[in-house]
Design a protein around this motif. Sequence first.
Motif, PDB file in Angstrom:
ATOM      1  N   VAL A   2       0.857  -1.181   0.000  1.00  0.00           N
ATOM      2  CA  VAL A   2       0.000   0.000   0.000  1.00  0.00           C
ATOM      3  C   VAL A   2       0.894   1.233   0.000  1.00  0.00           C
ATOM      4  CG1 VAL A   2      -1.793   1.200   1.262  1.00  0.00           C
ATOM      5  CG2 VAL A   2      -1.708  -1.294   1.267  1.00  0.00           C
ATOM      6  N   LYS A   3       0.500   2.249  -0.822  1.00  0.00           N
ATOM      7  CA  LYS A   3       1.370   3.410  -0.985  1.00  0.00           C
ATOM      8  C   LYS A   3       0.966   4.593  -0.119  1.00  0.00           C
ATOM      9  CE  LYS A   3       3.291   2.336  -5.346  1.00  0.00           C
ATOM     10  NZ  LYS A   3       3.976   2.816  -6.448  1.00  0.00           N
ATOM     11  N   ASN A   4      -0.275   4.740   0.234  1.00  0.00           N
ATOM     12  CA  ASN A   4      -0.616   5.893   1.053  1.00  0.00           C
ATOM     13  C   ASN A   4      -1.481   5.486   2.242  1.00  0.00           C
ATOM     14  OD1 ASN A   4      -3.293   5.770   0.224  1.00  0.00           O
ATOM     15  ND2 ASN A   4      -3.037   7.277  -1.397  1.00  0.00           N
ATOM     16  N   ALA A   5      -1.627   6.393   3.171  1.00  0.00           N
ATOM     17  CA  ALA A   5      -2.291   6.102   4.437  1.00  0.00           C
ATOM     18  C   ALA A   5      -3.771   5.848   4.257  1.00  0.00           C
ATOM     19  CB  ALA A   5      -2.075   7.263   5.394  1.00  0.00           C
ATOM     20  N   LEU A   6      -4.402   6.521   3.324  1.00  0.00           N
ATOM     21  CA  LEU A   6      -5.827   6.326   3.104  1.00  0.00           C
ATOM     22  C   LEU A   6      -6.101   4.895   2.632  1.00  0.00           C
ATOM     23  CD1 LEU A   6      -8.675   7.488   3.019  1.00  0.00           C
ATOM     24  CD2 LEU A   6      -8.234   8.157   0.642  1.00  0.00           C
ATOM     25  N   GLN A   7      -5.277   4.423   1.718  1.00  0.00           N
ATOM     26  CA  GLN A   7      -5.468   3.039   1.247  1.00  0.00           C
ATOM     27  C   GLN A   7      -5.259   2.052   2.385  1.00  0.00           C
ATOM     28  OE1 GLN A   7      -2.821   2.520  -2.083  1.00  0.00           O
ATOM     29  NE2 GLN A   7      -4.258   3.489  -3.517  1.00  0.00           N
ATOM     30  N   ALA A   8      -4.291   2.320   3.252  1.00  0.00           N
ATOM     31  CA  ALA A   8      -4.038   1.434   4.398  1.00  0.00           C
ATOM     32  C   ALA A   8      -5.230   1.403   5.322  1.00  0.00           C
ATOM     33  CB  ALA A   8      -2.791   1.880   5.147  1.00  0.00           C
ATOM     34  N   GLN A   9      -5.838   2.521   5.569  1.00  0.00           N
ATOM     35  CA  GLN A   9      -7.010   2.579   6.447  1.00  0.00           C
ATOM     36  C   GLN A   9      -8.192   1.856   5.820  1.00  0.00           C
ATOM     37  OE1 GLN A   9      -7.721   6.703   7.256  1.00  0.00           O
ATOM     38  NE2 GLN A   9      -5.970   6.915   8.648  1.00  0.00           N
ATOM     39  N   LEU A  10      -8.372   2.044   4.496  1.00  0.00           N
ATOM     40  CA  LEU A  10      -9.475   1.357   3.818  1.00  0.00           C
ATOM     41  C   LEU A  10      -9.273  -0.160   3.846  1.00  0.00           C
ATOM     42  CD1 LEU A  10     -10.085   3.704   0.735  1.00  0.00           C
ATOM     43  CD2 LEU A  10     -11.518   3.464   2.755  1.00  0.00           C
ATOM     44  N   LEU A  11      -8.027  -0.621   3.699  1.00  0.00           N
ATOM     45  CA  LEU A  11      -7.738  -2.064   3.767  1.00  0.00           C
ATOM     46  C   LEU A  11      -8.019  -2.601   5.168  1.00  0.00           C
ATOM     47  CD1 LEU A  11      -4.470  -2.457   1.659  1.00  0.00           C
ATOM     48  CD2 LEU A  11      -6.702  -3.464   1.185  1.00  0.00           C
ATOM     49  N   LYS A  12      -7.596  -1.872   6.231  1.00  0.00           N
ATOM     50  CA  LYS A  12      -7.840  -2.323   7.591  1.00  0.00           C
ATOM     51  C   LYS A  12      -9.328  -2.395   7.893  1.00  0.00           C
ATOM     52  CE  LYS A  12      -3.683  -0.812   9.981  1.00  0.00           C
ATOM     53  NZ  LYS A  12      -3.134   0.076  10.990  1.00  0.00           N
ATOM     54  N   ALA A  13     -10.070  -1.456   7.369  1.00  0.00           N
ATOM     55  CA  ALA A  13     -11.514  -1.440   7.622  1.00  0.00           C
ATOM     56  C   ALA A  13     -12.214  -2.515   6.807  1.00  0.00           C
ATOM     57  CB  ALA A  13     -12.101  -0.083   7.300  1.00  0.00           C
ATOM     58  N   GLY A  14     -11.549  -3.043   5.812  1.00  0.00           N
ATOM     59  CA  GLY A  14     -12.139  -4.085   4.999  1.00  0.00           C
ATOM     60  C   GLY A  14     -13.020  -3.553   3.879  1.00  0.00           C
ATOM     61  N   LEU A  15     -12.929  -2.321   3.604  1.00  0.00           N
ATOM     62  CA  LEU A  15     -13.754  -1.741   2.543  1.00  0.00           C
ATOM     63  C   LEU A  15     -13.154  -1.978   1.162  1.00  0.00           C
ATOM     64  CD1 LEU A  15     -14.613   1.640   4.298  1.00  0.00           C
ATOM     65  CD2 LEU A  15     -16.100  -0.357   4.018  1.00  0.00           C
ATOM     66  N   VAL A  16     -11.854  -2.150   1.065  1.00  0.00           N
ATOM     67  CA  VAL A  16     -11.167  -2.359  -0.209  1.00  0.00           C
ATOM     68  C   VAL A  16     -10.228  -3.537  -0.035  1.00  0.00           C
ATOM     69  CG1 VAL A  16      -9.632  -1.288  -1.886  1.00  0.00           C
ATOM     70  CG2 VAL A  16     -11.287   0.119  -0.698  1.00  0.00           C
ATOM     71  N   ASP A  17     -10.088  -4.340  -1.112  1.00  0.00           N
ATOM     72  CA  ASP A  17      -9.132  -5.448  -1.040  1.00  0.00           C
ATOM     73  C   ASP A  17      -7.817  -5.025  -1.691  1.00  0.00           C
ATOM     74  OD1 ASP A  17     -10.124  -5.337  -3.597  1.00  0.00           O
ATOM     75  OD2 ASP A  17     -10.335  -7.496  -3.828  1.00  0.00           O
ATOM     76  N   ASN A  18      -6.788  -5.893  -1.597  1.00  0.00           N
ATOM     77  CA  ASN A  18      -5.452  -5.586  -2.113  1.00  0.00           C
ATOM     78  C   ASN A  18      -5.449  -5.371  -3.619  1.00  0.00           C
ATOM     79  OD1 ASN A  18      -3.734  -5.345   0.004  1.00  0.00           O
ATOM     80  ND2 ASN A  18      -3.153  -7.516   0.067  1.00  0.00           N
ATOM     81  N   LYS A  19      -6.202  -6.178  -4.326  1.00  0.00           N
ATOM     82  CA  LYS A  19      -6.259  -6.093  -5.781  1.00  0.00           C
ATOM     83  C   LYS A  19      -6.803  -4.725  -6.225  1.00  0.00           C
ATOM     84  CE  LYS A  19      -7.930  -8.811  -9.644  1.00  0.00           C
ATOM     85  NZ  LYS A  19      -8.791  -9.898 -10.050  1.00  0.00           N
ATOM     86  N   LYS A  20      -7.869  -4.290  -5.609  1.00  0.00           N
ATOM     87  CA  LYS A  20      -8.493  -3.009  -5.936  1.00  0.00           C
ATOM     88  C   LYS A  20      -7.550  -1.856  -5.581  1.00  0.00           C
ATOM     89  CE  LYS A  20     -12.316  -0.609  -6.893  1.00  0.00           C
ATOM     90  NZ  LYS A  20     -12.978  -0.573  -8.136  1.00  0.00           N
ATOM     91  N   ALA A  21      -6.840  -1.923  -4.462  1.00  0.00           N
ATOM     92  CA  ALA A  21      -5.917  -0.881  -4.033  1.00  0.00           C
ATOM     93  C   ALA A  21      -4.758  -0.753  -5.004  1.00  0.00           C
ATOM     94  CB  ALA A  21      -5.404  -1.167  -2.636  1.00  0.00           C
ATOM     95  N   LYS A  22      -4.209  -1.914  -5.486  1.00  0.00           N
ATOM     96  CA  LYS A  22      -3.116  -1.866  -6.454  1.00  0.00           C
ATOM     97  C   LYS A  22      -3.581  -1.238  -7.763  1.00  0.00           C
ATOM     98  CE  LYS A  22      -0.277  -5.714  -4.944  1.00  0.00           C
ATOM     99  NZ  LYS A  22       0.271  -7.011  -5.282  1.00  0.00           N
ATOM    100  N   LYS A  23      -4.799  -1.603  -8.186  1.00  0.00           N
ATOM    101  CA  LYS A  23      -5.336  -1.064  -9.436  1.00  0.00           C
ATOM    102  C   LYS A  23      -5.488   0.452  -9.342  1.00  0.00           C
ATOM    103  CE  LYS A  23      -9.128  -1.618 -12.677  1.00  0.00           C
ATOM    104  NZ  LYS A  23     -10.413  -2.217 -12.942  1.00  0.00           N
ATOM    105  N   LEU A  24      -6.006   0.947  -8.224  1.00  0.00           N
ATOM    106  CA  LEU A  24      -6.185   2.383  -8.047  1.00  0.00           C
ATOM    107  C   LEU A  24      -4.838   3.113  -8.002  1.00  0.00           C
ATOM    108  CD1 LEU A  24      -9.092   2.536  -5.469  1.00  0.00           C
ATOM    109  CD2 LEU A  24      -9.176   3.178  -7.872  1.00  0.00           C
TER     110      LEU A  24
END
Length: 179
Positions: A2-24
């Motif tokens: 994960v490259k930024n803090a927002l993506q890390a928070q979304l992953l911890k909350a379970g709202l976004v998966d790793n695949k979607k975060a990499k794509k974004l």
Amino acid sequence: MVKNALQAQLLKAGLVDNKKAKKLSKQAVHAQRTGQSDDAAIKAKIEQDLQEKLAKDQALNAEKKRLLDEKTLHASVVQMINHHKIKDTDGEISYQFIDESKIKKVYINQQIYNALVSGSLVVAKNGESYAFLPKALADRINEKLAGFIIVNNAENNNNDVTDEEDPYAAYVIPDDLMW
């Protein structure tokens, strides 16, 4: 990864998966490289600034063109006066006229004096001196640019209307009276 803090928070909350975060994050990197950002406001501001600059430049160019045209017209009127002025005017008769609220006196010959009084010649300002021009040329100069013709007796001759109730109407005062 994960490259930024927002993506890390979304992953911890379970709202976004790793695949979607990499794509974004890949889309963001690609947009940054190619310069395709979604900042429409920035583009609009740049476009607005460009339009304002263009309008300002056009206004400045119009003003410069107007000043140049005015200067050209002034130069052409001066050239007309210099080219068509009557040259042999020296004489012993004084002719007085008003220029800029001051009385000016020039010495001219009888023929020029008679033409000035009758209105067939006019007095024009030629720099710091004065020139005697034919009436037709003076009319053309006044159409182009006002302020050069100082004395035009043809206009005065047309405006002489006697009042019927004036007790001194029968006593005409000559224009060429010598004191």
